[in-house]
Design a protein around this motif. Structure first.
Motif, PDB file in Angstrom:
ATOM      1  N   LEU A  77       0.836  -1.189   0.000  1.00  0.00           N
ATOM      2  CA  LEU A  77       0.000   0.000   0.000  1.00  0.00           C
ATOM      3  C   LEU A  77       0.879   1.250   0.000  1.00  0.00           C
ATOM      4  O   LEU A  77       1.935   1.271   0.623  1.00  0.00           O
ATOM      5  N   ALA A  78       0.419   2.272  -0.698  1.00  0.00           N
ATOM      6  CA  ALA A  78       1.125   3.551  -0.687  1.00  0.00           C
ATOM      7  C   ALA A  78       0.779   4.308   0.587  1.00  0.00           C
ATOM      8  O   ALA A  78      -0.240   4.046   1.229  1.00  0.00           O
ATOM      9  N   GLU A  79       1.636   5.234   0.957  1.00  0.00           N
ATOM     10  CA  GLU A  79       1.351   6.141   2.070  1.00  0.00           C
ATOM     11  C   GLU A  79       1.558   7.560   1.568  1.00  0.00           C
ATOM     12  O   GLU A  79       2.694   7.995   1.378  1.00  0.00           O
ATOM     13  N   GLU A  80       0.454   8.251   1.321  1.00  0.00           N
ATOM     14  CA  GLU A  80       0.543   9.620   0.835  1.00  0.00           C
ATOM     15  C   GLU A  80      -0.581  10.450   1.423  1.00  0.00           C
ATOM     16  O   GLU A  80      -1.620   9.927   1.840  1.00  0.00           O
ATOM     17  N   SER A  81      -0.359  11.742   1.462  1.00  0.00           N
ATOM     18  CA  SER A  81      -1.353  12.648   2.005  1.00  0.00           C
ATOM     19  C   SER A  81      -2.419  12.923   0.951  1.00  0.00           C
ATOM     20  O   SER A  81      -2.104  13.153  -0.222  1.00  0.00           O
ATOM     21  N   PHE A  82      -3.692  12.877   1.365  1.00  0.00           N
ATOM     22  CA  PHE A  82      -4.788  13.154   0.437  1.00  0.00           C
ATOM     23  C   PHE A  82      -5.966  13.743   1.191  1.00  0.00           C
ATOM     24  O   PHE A  82      -6.066  13.634   2.419  1.00  0.00           O
ATOM     25  N   ARG A  83      -6.850  14.371   0.452  1.00  0.00           N
ATOM     26  CA  ARG A  83      -8.060  14.945   1.029  1.00  0.00           C
ATOM     27  C   ARG A  83      -9.195  13.939   0.897  1.00  0.00           C
ATOM     28  O   ARG A  83      -9.624  13.630  -0.223  1.00  0.00           O
ATOM     29  N   PRO A  84      -9.712  13.390   1.999  1.00  0.00           N
ATOM     30  CA  PRO A  84     -10.746  12.360   1.904  1.00  0.00           C
ATOM     31  C   PRO A  84     -12.028  12.851   1.236  1.00  0.00           C
ATOM     32  O   PRO A  84     -12.659  12.105   0.475  1.00  0.00           O
TER      33      PRO A  84
ATOM     34  N   LYS B 287     -12.454  -6.959   0.498  1.00  0.00           N
ATOM     35  CA  LYS B 287     -12.321  -7.722   1.733  1.00  0.00           C
ATOM     36  C   LYS B 287     -10.860  -7.846   2.159  1.00  0.00           C
ATOM     37  O   LYS B 287     -10.543  -7.854   3.352  1.00  0.00           O
ATOM     38  N   LYS B 288      -9.959  -7.938   1.195  1.00  0.00           N
ATOM     39  CA  LYS B 288      -8.544  -8.104   1.511  1.00  0.00           C
ATOM     40  C   LYS B 288      -7.836  -6.770   1.723  1.00  0.00           C
ATOM     41  O   LYS B 288      -6.841  -6.696   2.448  1.00  0.00           O
ATOM     42  N   ILE B 289      -8.319  -5.711   1.069  1.00  0.00           N
ATOM     43  CA  ILE B 289      -7.694  -4.405   1.232  1.00  0.00           C
ATOM     44  C   ILE B 289      -7.957  -3.837   2.616  1.00  0.00           C
ATOM     45  O   ILE B 289      -7.065  -3.261   3.263  1.00  0.00           O
ATOM     46  N   ALA B 290      -9.191  -3.981   3.114  1.00  0.00           N
ATOM     47  CA  ALA B 290      -9.581  -3.360   4.382  1.00  0.00           C
ATOM     48  C   ALA B 290      -8.669  -3.758   5.551  1.00  0.00           C
ATOM     49  O   ALA B 290      -8.206  -2.878   6.290  1.00  0.00           O
ATOM     50  N   PRO B 291      -8.378  -5.045   5.767  1.00  0.00           N
ATOM     51  CA  PRO B 291      -7.481  -5.397   6.887  1.00  0.00           C
ATOM     52  C   PRO B 291      -6.086  -4.807   6.740  1.00  0.00           C
ATOM     53  O   PRO B 291      -5.436  -4.485   7.743  1.00  0.00           O
ATOM     54  N   LEU B 292      -5.610  -4.663   5.494  1.00  0.00           N
ATOM     55  CA  LEU B 292      -4.303  -4.049   5.278  1.00  0.00           C
ATOM     56  C   LEU B 292      -4.310  -2.583   5.711  1.00  0.00           C
ATOM     57  O   LEU B 292      -3.259  -2.003   5.996  1.00  0.00           O
ATOM     58  N   MET B 293      -5.499  -1.999   5.754  1.00  0.00           N
ATOM     59  CA  MET B 293      -5.659  -0.617   6.183  1.00  0.00           C
ATOM     60  C   MET B 293      -6.183  -0.533   7.619  1.00  0.00           C
ATOM     61  O   MET B 293      -6.677   0.514   8.045  1.00  0.00           O
TER      62      MET B 293
ATOM     63  N   ASP C 292      -3.524   5.116   1.370  1.00  0.00           N
ATOM     64  CA  ASP C 292      -3.482   4.802  -0.053  1.00  0.00           C
ATOM     65  C   ASP C 292      -4.834   5.164  -0.667  1.00  0.00           C
ATOM     66  O   ASP C 292      -5.756   4.355  -0.689  1.00  0.00           O
ATOM     67  N   PRO C 293      -4.978   6.404  -1.154  1.00  0.00           N
ATOM     68  CA  PRO C 293      -6.277   6.837  -1.669  1.00  0.00           C
ATOM     69  C   PRO C 293      -6.743   6.042  -2.881  1.00  0.00           C
ATOM     70  O   PRO C 293      -7.943   5.835  -3.071  1.00  0.00           O
TER      71      PRO C 293
END
Length: 379
Positions: free
Chosen positions: A62-69, A190-196, A105-106
């Protein structure tokens, strides 16, 4: 596999785009529309399969970057809004007051939410869809966000719910099922959510609609995300043609068809495009010519784009020249490798022409002064 699959798909979508701009009849335009739509659909499936394989192999990053939700939510809504409107459905957004900037990771979060929204539109014939966002937990350094997509669609039978988030599964797996799809979207969410740091779930009743939810934990940020271009697509193209006509750039690309496509796209803007087929050849020409910018493929014979970029950065007079990766290696770790080698930006294949133009304009503004009536490089 990403490189091997995306490279021919780049040729398909790129040639369709060039053909459209060459002057065609209404009937031909309709056929090109269908080619492009099929290409985009195929790309979505390819991305899903590759993502799932990476996750299951434990190699998904996963990327880590600043973003506006709020900006991300609005973007997702705009992407799905047209499909909802075409079916006569309403799309409603309900959003808590969110932090101005978060770190995460937006792109992947957007993908997970879009999977929910796409299914909601697919399985809803009348009524509407609501995307709700709220803060479930708020700590000094992070927030736990909950996204819910509620629809007034067909609903899901109780016995079908347990298999919904499994790969290649759908609520209706019969060969006569009305709705298409690969059954990969929910599995990926389903797999992305736990990584976040979150989870997924669904509440549904047959005939009474469904609510799919997703939680993610995101760090708070004081850093502003990068400013998006204020220009429209047409404005961007016009500015490039007006201000950078005659500007010389280098295209480093080993695949002949892709090289032809990119050269056509760039020369349409009035740019002067030199081309070479590998990183070693790039080293030779950059030492002999002045370029405003380099578009560099990542995977090439003789010398790859990473090594070529490292060596260019060792040349005193070329340390600041913008080098943009343009590659079919589209994963987060590929992007990191490009930046570590000294590249300035990252464009994935198949290339979206408008996205390419926006990126070019941003870096040409930094590289050279606008020159509507001059050639760059003395030619």
């Amino acid at each position: 596999m990403s490189h091997e699959i995306r490279t021919p798909l780049t040729a398909i979508t790129g040639m369709a785009h060039i053909l459209r701009r060459s002057g065609i009849t209404v009937q031909q335009a309709d056929k090109i529309d269908k080619i492009e739509n099929a290409g985009h659909h195929l790309l979505d499936i390819i991305n899903a399969v590759l993502d799932l394989s990476k996750i299951e192999a434990g190699k998904f990053s996963l990327a880590e970057e600043s973003f506006r939700p709020e900006e991300m939510i609005e973007h997702v809504a705009s992407m799905i809004g047209i499909r909802a409107q075409e079916k006569g459905l309403t799309l409603t957004l309900k959003t808590d007051q969110l932090p101005d900037h978060l770190i995460g990771d937006p792109t992947r979060l957007q993908q997970a939410i879009l999977n929910y929204l796409t299914n909601a539109v697919k399985f809803t014939e009348q009524g509407g869809i609501t995307l709700s966002t709220r803060i479930e937990e708020d700590s000094p350094d992070s927030v736990l966000l909950r996204f819910e997509v509620h629809d007034t669609g067909t609903g899901i039978a109780l016995e079908a719910i347990p298999r919904l988030f499994s790969a290649f599964e759908q609520a209706d797996n019969s060969i006569t099922r009305k709705y298409g799809g690969t059954g990969l979207g929910l599995a990926i969410s389903k797999k992305i959510a736990p990584l976040m740091g979150g989870d997924t779930g669904v509440e549904s009743e047959l005939g009474k609609g469904s609510t799919f939810w997703l939680t993610v934990r995101l760090k708070k940020s004081e850093i502003s995300s990068s400013t998006r271009s204020a220009h429209s697509a047409d404005d961007t193209e016009a500015i490039l043609k007006r201000d950078y006509n005659g500007t010389r750039i280098l295209l480093v690309e080993d695949e002949p068809i892709n090289r032809e496509i990119f050269q056509d796209l760039l020369e349409e803007l009035g740019l002067i495009v030199d081309t070479v087929e590998d990183g070693e050849a790039a080293l030779s020409v950059v030492s002999q010519n002045d370029y405003a910018l380099i578009l560099m493929d990542m995977q090439m014979p003789v010398m790859d784009g990473l090594e070529s970029t490292r060596r260019i950065r060792q040349m005193d007079d070329l340390k600041r020249i913008p080098i943009l990766a343009m590659t079919a290696n589209a994963f987060v770790e590929d992007k990191a490798k490009c930046f570590d080698a000294g590249m300035d930006d990252f464009i994935t294949k198949p290339v979206d022409p408008i996205g390419l133009y926006v990126t070019l304009l941003r870096w040409l503004k930094k590289s050279v002064a606008p020159r509507a009536d001059k050639s760059f490089g003395g030619q």
